[in-house]
Design a protein around this motif. Structure first.
Motif, short mmCIF file in Angstrom:
data_model
loop_
_atom_site.label_atom_id
_atom_site.label_comp_id
_atom_site.label_asym_id
_atom_site.label_seq_id
_atom_site.Cartn_x
_atom_site.Cartn_y
_atom_site.Cartn_z
N GLU A 27 22.99 17.69 26.02
CA GLU A 27 21.64 18.16 25.65
C GLU A 27 20.76 17.01 25.20
O GLU A 27 19.57 16.96 25.52
CB GLU A 27 21.74 19.21 24.53
N LEU A 28 21.34 16.06 24.46
CA LEU A 28 20.57 14.88 24.04
C LEU A 28 20.14 14.04 25.24
O LEU A 28 19.01 13.56 25.29
CB LEU A 28 21.39 14.03 23.07
N ALA A 29 21.04 13.89 26.22
CA ALA A 29 20.70 13.11 27.42
C ALA A 29 19.58 13.80 28.20
O ALA A 29 18.65 13.14 28.68
CB ALA A 29 21.93 12.94 28.30
N ALA A 30 19.64 15.13 28.31
CA ALA A 30 18.58 15.88 29.01
C ALA A 30 17.25 15.73 28.28
O ALA A 30 16.20 15.55 28.90
CB ALA A 30 18.97 17.35 29.14
N ALA A 31 17.28 15.79 26.95
CA ALA A 31 16.05 15.63 26.16
C ALA A 31 15.48 14.23 26.34
O ALA A 31 14.26 14.06 26.44
CB ALA A 31 16.33 15.93 24.69
N ASP A 32 16.36 13.23 26.39
CA ASP A 32 15.89 11.85 26.62
C ASP A 32 15.20 11.72 27.97
O ASP A 32 14.17 11.05 28.09
CB ASP A 32 17.07 10.87 26.54
N ARG A 33 15.77 12.37 29.00
CA ARG A 33 15.14 12.32 30.33
C ARG A 33 13.77 13.00 30.31
O ARG A 33 12.80 12.49 30.87
CB ARG A 33 16.04 12.99 31.37
N PHE A 38 7.78 12.62 30.15
CA PHE A 38 6.54 12.84 29.40
C PHE A 38 5.84 11.51 29.15
O PHE A 38 4.63 11.38 29.34
CB PHE A 38 6.86 13.55 28.08
N GLU A 39 6.60 10.50 28.71
CA GLU A 39 6.01 9.19 28.43
C GLU A 39 5.40 8.58 29.69
O GLU A 39 4.33 7.98 29.64
CB GLU A 39 7.06 8.25 27.84
N ASN A 40 6.07 8.75 30.83
CA ASN A 40 5.52 8.23 32.09
C ASN A 40 4.21 8.92 32.43
O ASN A 40 3.25 8.27 32.85
CB ASN A 40 6.53 8.39 33.23
N ARG A 41 4.14 10.25 32.25
CA ARG A 41 2.89 10.98 32.51
C ARG A 41 1.80 10.54 31.54
O ARG A 41 0.65 10.38 31.91
CB ARG A 41 3.12 12.50 32.37
N ARG A 42 2.17 10.33 30.27
CA ARG A 42 1.19 9.93 29.26
C ARG A 42 0.64 8.54 29.57
O ARG A 42 -0.55 8.29 29.48
CB ARG A 42 1.84 9.94 27.87
N ARG A 43 1.53 7.63 29.96
CA ARG A 43 1.09 6.25 30.26
C ARG A 43 0.16 6.19 31.47
O ARG A 43 -0.73 5.34 31.53
CB ARG A 43 2.31 5.36 30.52
N THR A 44 0.35 7.07 32.43
CA THR A 44 -0.46 7.03 33.65
C THR A 44 -1.66 7.97 33.61
O THR A 44 -2.45 7.99 34.55
CB THR A 44 0.41 7.37 34.88
N ALA A 45 -1.83 8.74 32.53
CA ALA A 45 -2.95 9.67 32.43
C ALA A 45 -4.26 8.89 32.28
O ALA A 45 -4.30 7.86 31.60
CB ALA A 45 -2.77 10.61 31.24
N PRO A 46 -5.34 9.40 32.87
CA PRO A 46 -6.63 8.72 32.71
C PRO A 46 -7.15 8.93 31.28
O PRO A 46 -6.69 9.83 30.57
CB PRO A 46 -7.53 9.44 33.73
N PRO A 47 -8.10 8.12 30.85
CA PRO A 47 -8.67 8.29 29.51
C PRO A 47 -9.31 9.67 29.36
O PRO A 47 -9.83 10.24 30.32
CB PRO A 47 -9.73 7.19 29.42
#
Length: 101
Positions: A27-33, A38-47
């Protein structure tokens, strides 16, 4: 006994373990993925457009929504909190005494 604060329940480590609330390694590994996605989507989101709250909205933008603190605001200059009616809320420390600023 769990404590409720801010619309959330908090359990001790012992209570969590007894209730089976401690996540497994899988479950921890799935949450990390999921977090990495989420972080990848956040980093690539426009302003965010001017005048809006950046982020994905909903529960990711307002931790007070749906809790007894909904509508509260904080003055960033004085660092004071105000309730939904604009009344000053006194700061309380862990021992219920006023915190020093």
């Amino acid at each position: 006994m769990p404590e409720k604060f801010g619309g959330k329940l908090f359990y001790s480590a012992e209570e969590s373990e007894q209730l089976g609330l401690v996540p497994s390694d899988e479950e921890l590994a799935a949450a990390d993925r999921m977090f990495e996605e989420f972080e990848n989507r956040r980093r690539t989101a426009p302003p965010a457009p001017d005048g809006t709250t950046p982020g994905f909205g909903g529960r990711f933008s307002n931790d007070h929504e749906g809790t007894e603190f909904e509508g509260w605001t904080r003055d960033p200059v004085t660092r004071q909190w105000y309730d939904q009616n604009g009344r000053l809320v006194p700061d309380q420390g862990p021992d219920n005494s006023a915190e020093q600023q």
